[in-house]
Design an enzyme around this catalytic site. Structure first.
Site, PDB file in Angstrom:
ATOM      1  N   LYS A   1     -11.509  -6.113  -6.122  1.00  0.00           N
ATOM      2  CA  LYS A   1     -11.729  -5.065  -5.122  1.00  0.00           C
ATOM      3  C   LYS A   1     -11.571  -3.709  -5.779  1.00  0.00           C
ATOM      4  O   LYS A   1     -10.569  -3.434  -6.436  1.00  0.00           O
ATOM      5  CB  LYS A   1     -10.717  -5.206  -3.986  1.00  0.00           C
ATOM      6  CG  LYS A   1     -10.852  -4.123  -2.911  1.00  0.00           C
ATOM      7  CD  LYS A   1      -9.973  -4.412  -1.711  1.00  0.00           C
ATOM      8  CE  LYS A   1      -8.621  -3.767  -1.760  1.00  0.00           C
ATOM      9  NZ  LYS A   1      -8.605  -2.303  -1.637  1.00  0.00           N
TER      10      LYS A   1
ATOM     11  N   ASP B   1     -14.456  -1.333  -1.543  1.00  0.00           N
ATOM     12  CA  ASP B   1     -13.663  -1.040  -0.333  1.00  0.00           C
ATOM     13  C   ASP B   1     -13.611   0.473  -0.114  1.00  0.00           C
ATOM     14  O   ASP B   1     -12.611   1.116  -0.404  1.00  0.00           O
ATOM     15  CB  ASP B   1     -12.259  -1.636  -0.558  1.00  0.00           C
ATOM     16  CG  ASP B   1     -11.299  -1.376   0.583  1.00  0.00           C
ATOM     17  OD1 ASP B   1     -11.752  -1.127   1.716  1.00  0.00           O
ATOM     18  OD2 ASP B   1     -10.075  -1.433   0.333  1.00  0.00           O
TER      19      ASP B   1
ATOM     20  N   ASP C   1     -19.068   7.715   9.186  1.00  0.00           N
ATOM     21  CA  ASP C   1     -19.776   8.998   9.305  1.00  0.00           C
ATOM     22  C   ASP C   1     -20.919   8.786  10.296  1.00  0.00           C
ATOM     23  O   ASP C   1     -21.013   7.710  10.911  1.00  0.00           O
ATOM     24  CB  ASP C   1     -20.282   9.441   7.920  1.00  0.00           C
ATOM     25  CG  ASP C   1     -20.419  10.960   7.800  1.00  0.00           C
ATOM     26  OD1 ASP C   1     -20.880  11.597   8.778  1.00  0.00           O
ATOM     27  OD2 ASP C   1     -20.086  11.512   6.730  1.00  0.00           O
TER      28      ASP C   1
HETATM   29  O1  C5P Z   1      -0.740  -4.397  -3.736  1.00  0.00           O
HETATM   30  P1  C5P Z   1      -1.149  -4.997  -2.417  1.00  0.00           P
HETATM   31  O2  C5P Z   1      -1.288  -6.503  -2.466  1.00  0.00           O
HETATM   32  O3  C5P Z   1      -0.291  -4.512  -1.260  1.00  0.00           O
HETATM   33  O4  C5P Z   1      -2.627  -4.422  -2.186  1.00  0.00           O
HETATM   34  C1  C5P Z   1      -3.342  -4.641  -1.013  1.00  0.00           C
HETATM   35  C2  C5P Z   1      -4.665  -3.954  -1.109  1.00  0.00           C
HETATM   36  O5  C5P Z   1      -5.307  -4.072   0.152  1.00  0.00           O
HETATM   37  C3  C5P Z   1      -4.593  -2.462  -1.405  1.00  0.00           C
HETATM   38  O6  C5P Z   1      -5.746  -2.131  -2.158  1.00  0.00           O
HETATM   39  C4  C5P Z   1      -4.643  -1.823  -0.039  1.00  0.00           C
HETATM   40  O7  C5P Z   1      -5.221  -0.547  -0.056  1.00  0.00           O
HETATM   41  C5  C5P Z   1      -5.551  -2.786   0.700  1.00  0.00           C
HETATM   42  N1  C5P Z   1      -5.414  -2.787   2.133  1.00  0.00           N
HETATM   43  C6  C5P Z   1      -4.231  -3.043   2.807  1.00  0.00           C
HETATM   44  N2  C5P Z   1      -4.201  -3.045   4.169  1.00  0.00           N
HETATM   45  C7  C5P Z   1      -5.321  -2.806   4.853  1.00  0.00           C
HETATM   46  C8  C5P Z   1      -6.512  -2.546   4.190  1.00  0.00           C
HETATM   47  C9  C5P Z   1      -6.527  -2.554   2.827  1.00  0.00           C
HETATM   48  O8  C5P Z   1      -3.217  -3.285   2.187  1.00  0.00           O
HETATM   49  N3  C5P Z   1      -5.290  -2.853   6.163  1.00  0.00           N
END
Ligand code: C5P
Length: 237
Positions: A31, A58, A63
């Site tokens: 991602k 992501d 918009d």
């Molecule tokens: O390091 P971690 O496992 O917490 O990363 C989760 C990823 O998923 C990060 O890139 C974060 O920005 C993304 N994310 C999230 N919650 C959301 C949407 C995206 O943690 N609701």
């Protein structure tokens, strides 16, 4: 095997390259979020595709429909596999996004999957009531947006693993439920609040999991990845 999606939350190309070099030839599902994309731009996506990885871009577009359509037309040319928009942008915006992806996909290539962010997992029910003036329960807003995304022709949503069963019930089995907030039972929680393990996420109804720091910051990222891959696919080691 259904691969966990590794969140490449790194500030620049150099760190991404160092991280991926450890995986030597293994094809991953990664991602790319705002942090990396706004620094490295389309080149980072081209690099990842050239190295045989699947890419979830992501960028959570939100918009007016015309702008989102044009942006998606360009992003589809990069050969991404999965991308997203905010459902709050509305049905017309989601339809425009899909149209842009279809138009931009090169002849003979697969149209990227498109999913919607419902309510960010950082949004609390109180904040949703007070700031967005949405008076229903948070889970109702999530399932409402999921249904709207499905009506617009999208392939799924990003949601909390704890919401995956409600989303499946409101939509269909095939509708994708891509869930971050995953922690192996022995890992640090970091700043994630509502978390589940890979096997719990599968049980509740996630179709894809997104995992960042438990892999990217692990002492042995390959081992951490393989452990999560096995647990997610229900294999015992
Ligand atoms: O390091 P971690 O496992 O917490 O990363 C989760 C990823 O998923 C990060 O890139 C974060 O920005 C993304 N994310 C999230 N919650 C959301 C949407 C995206 O943690 N609701």
């Amino acid at each position: 095997m259904n691969k966990p999606i590794i969140a490449l939350d790194f500030p620049s190309f150099r760190e991404v390259e160092a991280f991926l070099n450890k995986f030597e030839g293994e094809s991953l599902f990664v991602k790319v979020g705002m942090e990396l994309y706004y620094q490295e731009g389309p080149d980072i996506v081209r690099y990842l595709k050239d190295h045989g990885h699947q890419v979830f871009l992501d960028l959570k577009l939100h918009d007016i429909p015309n702008t989102v359509e044009s942006a998606m037309r360009g992003l589809a040319k990069l050969g991404i596999d999965l991308t997203n928009v905010h459902a709050a942008g509305g049905k017309a915006m989601m339809e425009a996004a899909l149209n842009g992806l279809r138009e931009g996909t090169p002849e003979g290539k697969t149209v990227p999957k498109l999913i919607a962010v419902t309510q960010l997992t950082s949004t609390t029910e109180t904040a949703m009531h007070q700031e967005q003036l949405i008076p229903v329960k948070l889970i109702e807003s999530v399932t409402h947006y999921a249904k709207l995304a499905q009506e617009a022709g999208l392939d799924g949503v990003v949601c909390s693993p704890l919401e995956a069963d409600a989303v499946r019930e409101a939509t269909s089995e095939e509708f994708l439920r891509v869930t971050p907030g995953i922690r192996p039972s022995d890992a640090a929680v970091n700043d994630q609040k509502r978390i589940t393990t890979p096997s719990m996420a599968k049980q509740i109804g996630s179709t894809h999991i997104v995992v960042g720091r438990p892999i990217t910051r692990a002492e042995n990222p390959i081992q951490a990845y393989l452990d999560i891959l096995m647990e997610w696919n229900g294999e015992t080691r």
